[in-house]
Enzyme design. Sequence first.
Site, PDB file in Angstrom:
ATOM      1  N   HIS A  58     -10.033 -39.101   4.205  1.00  0.00           N
ATOM      2  CA  HIS A  58     -11.177 -39.123   3.296  1.00  0.00           C
ATOM      3  C   HIS A  58     -12.485 -39.130   4.106  1.00  0.00           C
ATOM      4  O   HIS A  58     -13.375 -38.301   3.873  1.00  0.00           O
ATOM      5  CB  HIS A  58     -11.044 -40.375   2.412  1.00  0.00           C
ATOM      6  N   GLU A  59     -12.569 -40.054   5.081  1.00  0.00           N
ATOM      7  CA  GLU A  59     -13.794 -40.156   5.892  1.00  0.00           C
ATOM      8  C   GLU A  59     -13.987 -38.922   6.764  1.00  0.00           C
ATOM      9  O   GLU A  59     -15.115 -38.480   6.981  1.00  0.00           O
ATOM     10  CB  GLU A  59     -13.767 -41.417   6.763  1.00  0.00           C
ATOM     11  N   HIS A 116     -15.673 -36.162   4.768  1.00  0.00           N
ATOM     12  CA  HIS A 116     -17.130 -36.369   4.709  1.00  0.00           C
ATOM     13  C   HIS A 116     -17.765 -35.910   6.023  1.00  0.00           C
ATOM     14  O   HIS A 116     -18.760 -35.200   6.039  1.00  0.00           O
ATOM     15  CB  HIS A 116     -17.463 -37.861   4.584  1.00  0.00           C
TER      16      HIS A 116
HETATM   17 ZN   LIG Z   1     -16.147 -41.486   0.577  1.00  0.00          ZN
END
Ligand SMILES: [Zn+2]
Length: 373
Positions: A71-72, A75
Amino acid sequence: VFDLPSIRLGRVFGIPIEVNASWLAIFVLVTYSLAQGVYPSIPAAHGSAWWVFAAAGAATSLLFFASILAHELCHSLVAKATGGNVDRITLFIFGGVAQIDEEPKTAGKEFLMAVAGPAASVVLAVVFFGGFFVTALVGAPWWVWEPLRYLAGINFTVGLFNLLPGFPLDGGRVLRSVLWGATGDLLKATRWAAGSGQAIGWAMVVAAVVAAARGSLDLIWFGIIGWFIASLAGQAYRQQVVRSGIAGVSVAQVMTPNPEYVSGELTLERLVAEHFVGGRHSRYPVMHDGTIVGVVSLSDVKRVHRAEWPFVATLDVTDKDMGSLVVSPDQPVEQTLARFGPDRPGMLLVVGEGRLVGVLTRSDVVHLIEVST
Ligand SMILES: [Zn+2]
């Protein structure tokens, strides 16, 4: 929480990955609750040995960890692709944080960066669910399909929760980018998104308190996260006020020019006696072989036992992480703010045309903020 040490695991796509010691608490907690509560309660698992539950719980926790990392990373990769600089990714007790050096420059970039994380979580949920479906269908043992089902559920929850429209959650960034795009006013957009984040955070706290008053402690963790979100939302707004106040000011305008520096060959004893005792500064650029190689501070020196000061060279305790220490004179000051974190040296080296032209200290920046907000 941020004061606890972090362990560096390595790099992925050139981005350093760190795990904060507080994350170990989550690992133990998740593993324990899966091995003791969740997995033993499924009928297919009846009769399995304790170590099968423990191993399945630990494996699930590790995959959960990998999911948060993905997830990170999403980003971060979007941030990098749109011109941002990702300092590192740290996993800690509340999840993960990607430390991105500067705020996105346009509403469109912020939107893409914000949705990338939840999109990754939802995609992972679908993949895990597919894995669960197939392995259950072919009659694999429970410890294959049950963890996959759990991971599908938790990733879906993480994706949806992060899409709640309040800053600093990803959904709050999406909201901000939309408001920013619509009004052209970043400060106003941040105020609304942060206000919404505070409302969401406090609603979570109230839900936890109401549940506790009725005798259920199930929502305590939910309440703690809510409180954390509410306080971060307030902070985010104050930071934006600062950023807007100092927008357009360059490093050259506020740096201390022609800084004093010290030689890397100096012993710590002479460094302290000649530069720190009664000195005007608590940190200095360090020169070695004709070039600036880093920054030394009194706290770096204090990590060495006093009896060894006559025998240790300044160079050996110098912070030589030049990648995060060097800024250019024409860079906006607001881009450097993220580099003055509590665990940082508090001094950046301003290098122009390969030469040290000045230093930017935390107090230079604090002074600028005081006069411009
Ligand atoms: Zn996030």
